[in-house]
Motif scaffolding. Structure first.
Motif, PDB file in Angstrom:
ATOM      1  N   ALA A  56      58.749  30.106  95.346  1.00 23.43           N
ATOM      2  CA  ALA A  56      59.402  30.292  96.651  1.00 23.43           C
ATOM      3  C   ALA A  56      60.243  29.072  97.016  1.00 23.43           C
ATOM      4  O   ALA A  56      61.321  29.198  97.607  1.00 23.43           O
ATOM      5  N   LEU A  57      59.762  27.889  96.634  1.00 21.02           N
ATOM      6  CA  LEU A  57      60.523  26.670  96.889  1.00 21.02           C
ATOM      7  C   LEU A  57      61.731  26.577  95.955  1.00 21.02           C
ATOM      8  O   LEU A  57      62.841  26.269  96.385  1.00 21.02           O
ATOM      9  N   GLU A  58      61.519  26.830  94.678  1.00 17.11           N
ATOM     10  CA  GLU A  58      62.600  26.714  93.697  1.00 17.11           C
ATOM     11  C   GLU A  58      63.730  27.712  93.960  1.00 17.11           C
ATOM     12  O   GLU A  58      64.898  27.405  93.743  1.00 17.11           O
ATOM     13  N   ASN A  59      63.374  28.899  94.422  1.00 21.49           N
ATOM     14  CA  ASN A  59      64.377  29.939  94.668  1.00 21.49           C
ATOM     15  C   ASN A  59      64.872  29.975  96.117  1.00 21.49           C
ATOM     16  O   ASN A  59      65.595  30.902  96.504  1.00 21.49           O
ATOM     17  N   ASP A  60      64.445  28.983  96.894  1.00 20.38           N
ATOM     18  CA  ASP A  60      64.879  28.871  98.297  1.00 20.38           C
ATOM     19  C   ASP A  60      64.475  30.073  99.149  1.00 20.38           C
ATOM     20  O   ASP A  60      65.137  30.380 100.145  1.00 20.38           O
ATOM     21  N   TYR A  61      63.378  30.731  98.775  1.00 23.74           N
ATOM     22  CA  TYR A  61      62.950  31.897  99.550  1.00 23.74           C
ATOM     23  C   TYR A  61      62.495  31.512 100.954  1.00 23.74           C
ATOM     24  O   TYR A  61      62.740  32.255 101.913  1.00 23.74           O
ATOM     25  N   PHE A  62      61.810  30.381 101.063  1.00 21.48           N
ATOM     26  CA  PHE A  62      61.342  29.954 102.388  1.00 21.48           C
ATOM     27  C   PHE A  62      62.524  29.668 103.312  1.00 21.48           C
ATOM     28  O   PHE A  62      62.550  30.103 104.466  1.00 21.48           O
ATOM     29  N   GLU A  63      63.514  28.932 102.796  1.00 23.04           N
ATOM     30  CA  GLU A  63      64.681  28.590 103.598  1.00 23.04           C
ATOM     31  C   GLU A  63      65.427  29.838 104.045  1.00 23.04           C
ATOM     32  O   GLU A  63      65.841  29.963 105.202  1.00 23.04           O
ATOM     33  N   GLU A  64      65.601  30.786 103.122  1.00 25.67           N
ATOM     34  CA  GLU A  64      66.291  32.025 103.458  1.00 25.67           C
ATOM     35  C   GLU A  64      65.527  32.818 104.509  1.00 25.67           C
ATOM     36  O   GLU A  64      66.121  33.457 105.378  1.00 25.67           O
ATOM     37  N   ALA A  65      64.208  32.784 104.429  1.00 20.23           N
ATOM     38  CA  ALA A  65      63.378  33.587 105.330  1.00 20.23           C
ATOM     39  C   ALA A  65      63.381  33.058 106.758  1.00 20.23           C
ATOM     40  O   ALA A  65      63.421  33.847 107.715  1.00 20.23           O
ATOM     41  N   VAL A  66      63.334  31.747 106.927  1.00 14.12           N
ATOM     42  CA  VAL A  66      63.209  31.177 108.279  1.00 14.12           C
ATOM     43  C   VAL A  66      64.548  30.819 108.902  1.00 14.12           C
ATOM     44  O   VAL A  66      64.638  30.608 110.116  1.00 14.12           O
ATOM     45  N   GLY A  67      65.607  30.726 108.099  1.00 15.83           N
ATOM     46  CA  GLY A  67      66.921  30.407 108.634  1.00 15.83           C
ATOM     47  C   GLY A  67      67.233  28.924 108.622  1.00 15.83           C
ATOM     48  O   GLY A  67      66.358  28.077 108.422  1.00 15.83           O
ATOM     49  N   SER A  68      68.500  28.619 108.870  1.00 21.94           N
ATOM     50  CA  SER A  68      68.978  27.242 108.750  1.00 21.94           C
ATOM     51  C   SER A  68      68.525  26.325 109.878  1.00 21.94           C
ATOM     52  O   SER A  68      68.629  25.102 109.764  1.00 21.94           O
ATOM     53  N   ASP A  69      68.032  26.891 110.971  1.00 21.17           N
ATOM     54  CA  ASP A  69      67.608  26.062 112.108  1.00 21.17           C
ATOM     55  C   ASP A  69      66.219  25.464 111.912  1.00 21.17           C
ATOM     56  O   ASP A  69      65.805  24.612 112.697  1.00 21.17           O
ATOM     57  N   ILE A  70      65.515  25.916 110.899  1.00 13.21           N
ATOM     58  CA  ILE A  70      64.146  25.438 110.649  1.00 13.21           C
ATOM     59  C   ILE A  70      64.092  24.736 109.293  1.00 13.21           C
ATOM     60  O   ILE A  70      64.558  25.275 108.286  1.00 13.21           O
ATOM     61  N   GLN A  71      63.550  23.558 109.263  1.00 12.49           N
ATOM     62  CA  GLN A  71      63.468  22.771 108.037  1.00 12.49           C
ATOM     63  C   GLN A  71      62.149  23.028 107.316  1.00 12.49           C
ATOM     64  O   GLN A  71      61.095  23.096 107.949  1.00 12.49           O
ATOM     65  N   ILE A  72      62.212  23.166 106.004  1.00 10.24           N
ATOM     66  CA  ILE A  72      61.011  23.304 105.179  1.00 10.24           C
ATOM     67  C   ILE A  72      60.629  21.924 104.654  1.00 10.24           C
ATOM     68  O   ILE A  72      61.423  21.254 103.997  1.00 10.24           O
TER      69      ILE A  72
END
Length: 340
Positions: A56-72
């Motif tokens: 999920a981290l390598e494929n940016d799934y978390f970032e895509e799911a929560v949006g650009s306003d939230i930092q992982i």
């Protein structure tokens, strides 16, 4: 600026008070729209059993799911005790970890919940090549390395020993367990300081290749076999209740990662190898990681009966005072994620 008349001022004041009254009460947590997280802090281990988080981290799934306003934000841990300490001290919001540390901490302080599965199986019981150990019963009087006292592989080992009529020295038995970081267990084998190891992948494969270990119980045989809940997705209730929509989005990313692993195992193996090298500077062999993944079952499902049995064994071992885990499992976010 136009000056307000006294009546208008009073009306505005009353409206402000009314709005405040519509907010939280009795400790209720505000919804996402009023109290959205600015970041999500995710914890995990650099192990095969945490491959869902890694993908999920390598494929940016978390970032895509929560949006650009939230930092992982991520943090790795060496064992479940350290992970749960991080959650208890508000260092992380959620992440993947073995179920036993989650259970043991929940009984003492029910401040977190399991919100999805992550990996079933993914653990083995191996012995030294030159040992005379042919069965679990032969572990009588032997020394066995485990990743952590009270950890998931410790509980799995106790289940096997009990069925063979044995127990660990902690419980008055004859089998000695020794805590050892999985990455360093091969050295114990080569020095003949231990006779066996109960460990998660990819360290079982590592022991086979680096220390010529023999598999006594493969992943489909050890403890509950393919139903063994090895890793779960757990979250602090303070985070999930304050951010239900963000939590559901994270679970969606988790589900997407599991699907990717099952549909593209070769790509998942390479992404895992690259990730581990980046954070640990260790170069894992493709053959080893492929076998380790074959012994693991990525799944978001939870076997509640297995968790209850793990809890009973943990209580019998004296790790927890009672086996009441009511409320530990909360699959509402998973259900919502699957519907969207």
């Amino acid at each position: 600026m136009k000056q307000l008349k006294s009546g208008g001022f009073i009306l505005i004041l009353l409206l402000a008070m009314l709005a405040a009254g519509c907010g939280t009460k009795d400790g209720d947590v505000q919804p996402d729209s009023l109290n959205a997280a600015k970041e999500v802090r995710i914890g995990y281990f650099p192990n095969m059993t945490h491959i869902a988080t890694i993908i999920a981290l390598e494929n940016d799934y978390f970032e895509e799911a929560v949006g650009s306003d939230i930092q992982i934000v991520t943090k790795t841990f060496a064992d479940g005790a350290a992970f749960m300490e991080g959650m208890s001290t508000d260092t992380i919001d959620l992440g993947t970890v073995g179920p036993t540390p989650v259970i043991n901490n929940y009984v003492k302080n029910p401040a977190h919940q399991i919100i999805a599965g992550a990996i079933n199986a993914g653990a083995v019981l191996v012995v030294r090549e030159d040992s005379d150990i042919q069965s679990v019963a032969d572990l009588d009087g032997k020394k066995i390395a485990i990743p952590a006292i009270g950890g998931t592989q410790d509980i799995m080992l106790m289940k096997e020993l009990k069925e063979a009529g044995l127990s660990v020295k902690l419980n008055g038995g004859t089998v000695e367990t020794i805590k050892q970081a999985p990455a360093d267990t091969a050295a114990l084998f080569l020095r003949k300081d231990v006779d066996a190891a109960a460990t998660q992948e990819p360290w079982g494969v590592n022991l086979q290749h680096k220390a010529n270990a023999k598999v006594l119980l493969d992943s489909d045989e050890f403890a509950w076999g393919n139903e063994s809940t090895n890793t779960v997705l757990v979250a602090a209730k303070s985070f999930t209740e304050a951010n239900p929509d963000v939590t559901t989005s994270i679970v969606q990313a988790h589900i997407k990662a599991i699907a990717f692993i099952n549909e593209h195992p070769e790509e998942a193996v390479q992404l895992f190898i690259d990730h581990i090298k980046e954070i640990t500077n260790q170069q894992l062999e493709t053959e080893e990681v492929t076998l380790a993944l074959a012994r693991s079952i990525p799944t978001y499902d939870i076997n509640e009966q297995v968790l209850k049995e793990m809890t009973t064994i943990s209580k019998e071992a004296g790790y927890i005072a009672n086996d009441n885990i009511e409320g530990l499992i909360n699959l509402s976010y998973l259900e919502q994620a699957l519907q969207q």
